[in-house]
Motif scaffolding. Structure first.
Motif, short mmCIF file in Angstrom:
data_model
loop_
_atom_site.label_atom_id
_atom_site.label_comp_id
_atom_site.label_asym_id
_atom_site.label_seq_id
_atom_site.Cartn_x
_atom_site.Cartn_y
_atom_site.Cartn_z
N ASP A 250 0.78 -1.13 0.00
CA ASP A 250 -0.11 0.02 0.14
C ASP A 250 0.78 1.29 -0.15
O ASP A 250 0.43 2.48 0.17
CB ASP A 250 -1.03 -0.03 1.21
CG ASP A 250 -0.26 0.02 2.59
OD1 ASP A 250 0.87 -0.11 2.59
OD2 ASP A 250 -1.01 0.08 3.60
N ASN A 251 2.16 1.18 -0.18
CA ASN A 251 3.16 2.29 0.01
C ASN A 251 3.20 3.18 1.09
O ASN A 251 3.62 3.96 1.28
CB ASN A 251 2.88 3.29 -1.37
CG ASN A 251 3.16 2.61 -2.59
OD1 ASN A 251 3.83 1.89 -2.79
ND2 ASN A 251 2.41 3.08 -3.69
N SER A 252 2.93 2.62 2.16
CA SER A 252 2.81 3.26 3.60
C SER A 252 4.20 3.22 4.05
O SER A 252 4.49 3.85 4.89
CB SER A 252 1.83 2.60 4.32
OG SER A 252 0.32 2.98 3.91
N TYR A 253 4.85 1.84 3.89
CA TYR A 253 6.12 1.73 4.62
C TYR A 253 7.29 1.24 3.45
O TYR A 253 7.03 0.82 2.39
CB TYR A 253 6.00 0.65 5.60
CG TYR A 253 4.94 0.68 6.44
CD1 TYR A 253 5.11 1.73 7.88
CD2 TYR A 253 3.79 0.47 6.73
CE1 TYR A 253 4.29 2.05 8.54
CE2 TYR A 253 2.73 0.72 7.46
CZ TYR A 253 3.01 1.66 8.62
OH TYR A 253 2.19 2.07 9.44
N LEU A 254 8.45 1.21 4.12
CA LEU A 254 9.59 0.82 3.19
C LEU A 254 10.25 0.07 4.11
O LEU A 254 10.42 0.33 5.56
CB LEU A 254 10.35 1.97 2.64
CG LEU A 254 11.17 1.46 1.49
CD1 LEU A 254 10.52 1.62 0.31
CD2 LEU A 254 12.31 2.45 1.33
N ILE A 255 10.96 -1.00 3.66
CA ILE A 255 11.60 -2.19 4.60
C ILE A 255 13.08 -2.29 3.82
O ILE A 255 13.17 -2.26 2.66
CB ILE A 255 10.73 -3.43 4.60
CG1 ILE A 255 11.32 -4.24 5.62
CG2 ILE A 255 10.67 -4.24 3.35
CD1 ILE A 255 10.34 -5.66 6.04
N SER A 256 13.97 -2.60 4.87
CA SER A 256 15.49 -3.01 4.43
C SER A 256 15.95 -3.94 5.51
O SER A 256 15.73 -3.45 6.67
CB SER A 256 16.10 -1.58 3.95
OG SER A 256 17.69 -2.16 3.84
N GLY A 257 16.91 -4.85 4.78
CA GLY A 257 17.71 -5.52 5.95
C GLY A 257 18.90 -4.54 6.20
O GLY A 257 19.24 -3.40 5.46
N ASP A 258 19.72 -4.99 6.98
CA ASP A 258 21.22 -4.28 7.16
C ASP A 258 22.22 -5.46 7.57
O ASP A 258 22.01 -6.61 7.46
CB ASP A 258 21.07 -3.30 8.18
CG ASP A 258 21.16 -3.65 9.51
OD1 ASP A 258 21.38 -4.70 10.06
OD2 ASP A 258 21.47 -2.44 10.20
N ALA A 259 23.52 -4.69 7.47
CA ALA A 259 24.69 -5.77 7.76
C ALA A 259 24.73 -6.47 9.06
O ALA A 259 25.10 -7.39 9.30
CB ALA A 259 25.86 -4.79 7.48
#
Length: 196
Positions: free
Chosen positions: A136-145
């Protein structure tokens, strides 16, 4: 009679160009303006154009079947972009940058860096961690090191939630398209995890 559809493929890993071929292995078109390895290809504008990113710290916009880039975005503050994600609306392109930020580009008409919109707080320098929009374009997600998963609120660009997901790099993450309260992550620990 009917024309048989041809299978197209794009080759870009470790190369300084993007090549388009078909099932017989012939190169049909070559896009060779990057000065470093091409990292991503993302189709935009109802799939009539695409964006490529490279280790040369640039982003280029191409029209399909025209081997000259129509837009070249590069400035001294940019870093290599190993991962991109197009929003479900097609209006935004999130670009994971090796300076521990996700830069946002508007994609309507010609992609331009928004300047003011970027997401930060995670550590990805040296890793091609994937970023993705929620359906729904409300959030953005990412992993990290450090194995963490970060979720940002799209409107405020603030970290909404972060949690330890893996015992090594959290390299990939995505929302389930039909159960949008759930997230899947994968990491260098060899595990794929489903989160609610």
């Amino acid at each position: 009679g009917r024309r048989q559809a041809e299978l197209l493929y794009l080759r870009y890993g470790g190369q300084e160009d993007c090549r388009v071929g078909h099932q017989h292995g012939e190169i049909v078109q070559e896009y060779d303006r990057h000065l470093g390895a091409v990292n991503t290809i993302t189709f935009i504008e109802r799939n009539i154009s695409f964006v490529s990113t490279s280790d040369d710290k640039s982003l280029r916009v191409w029209d399909w079947d025209i081997p000259v880039d129509r837009k070249h975005i590069a400035d001294p503050s940019m870093h290599a972009i190993p991962s991109c994600s197009l929003s479900a609306s097609g209006k935004w392109l999130a670009c994971q940058s090796m300076d521990n930020k996700i830069s946002i580009f508007a994609t309507e008409k010609t992609p331009v860096k928004t300047g003011r919109r970027f997401l930060k707080g995670h550590m990805v320098a040296g890793y091609a961690c994937q970023c993705n929009f929620s359906p729904d374009n409300s959030y953005l997600i990412s992993g990290d090191a450090d194995g963490r998963c970060f979720i940002w609120d799209w409107k405020t660009t603030k970290v909404y939630k972060r949690f330890k997901a893996h015992d090594g790099v959290c390299i990939g993450c995505a929302w389930l398209p039909h159960e949008t309260s759930k997230v899947v992550t994968c990491g260098w620990d060899g595990r794929i995890k489903l989160w609610d």
